[in-house]
Write a protein that holds these residues in place. Structure first.
Motif: not given
Length: 194
Positions: A79-87, A120-125, A128-137
């Motif tokens: 696949v061209d892009l794989l995302q972690f779903h609904s973080i 990548g990853f996705s999330g819906h709600m 702050e959880i998006h920001l935590k994921m973005i801040g991971m190494p």
């Protein structure tokens, strides 16, 4: 709808110029990937699209299995892009990034094996959880986030997450632009959501 009709719709979309196709391991209990896979397996169609799917598992074994099942159902070797779903739940980030049991290891192994190009990853709600994921190494390639006219007024992804993505050079993938409350709001204003 029938499988035949689903395949026809995918072909019509591609023939009409649509080239980004989103899916997920869990959509319709895997049936969405199966139908899309059959449509893309027809001569030449797979090479015309940027294909994305998502894994739901947060653990290594689960993610590894889901990646292989998705590739099999999509009838492709990558696949061209794989995302972690609904973080979006407490502990999601920690489970994915657990160095021994986390799903990230399976995704990185799959990338090294040529089974995916981007992560990548996705999330819906919760921004702050998006920001935590973005801040991971990890250097994320994409983040899928809700962006709509109502977002700016409450717990805003547009205000909290989008500027960070732009600053870091991570591709934002907007979703829910005219769904849920945004569509209801437009209907109240007598504006079409189409």
């Amino acid at each position: 709808k029938s499988e035949k009709e689903g395949i026809q719709h995918v072909h019509e979309a591609i023939d009409g110029g649509i080239s980004f196709f989103d899916n997920a391991w869990e959509y319709n209990a895997g049936r969405s990937e199966e139908v899309m896979g059959k449509a893309l397996a027809v001569e030449g169609y797979r090479n015309k699209v940027f294909l994305m799917t998502k894994v739901c598992a947060r653990d290594y074994e689960g993610a590894k299995k889901q990646i292989d099942e998705s590739l099999s159902r999509l009838k492709t070797d990558h696949v061209d892009l794989l995302q972690f779903h609904s973080i979006q739940y407490d502990g999601d980030v920690e489970r994915i990034f657990d160095p021994d049991k986390g799903a990230l290891r399976a995704v990185l192994e799959a990338k090294k094996a040529g089974k995916l190009r981007y992560i990548g990853f996705s999330g819906h709600m919760f921004p702050e959880i998006h920001l935590k994921m973005i801040g991971m190494p990890l250097e994320w390639d994409t983040v899928q986030l809700p962006l709509n006219i109502m977002d700016a007024h409450y717990n805003s992804f547009q205000k909290q997450v989008l500027p960070v993505l732009i600053e870091k050079g991570i591709a934002p993938l907007g979703m829910k632009s005219l769904t849920g409350q945004a569509a209801n709001f437009l209907r109240e204003l007598n504006v079409s959501a189409d």
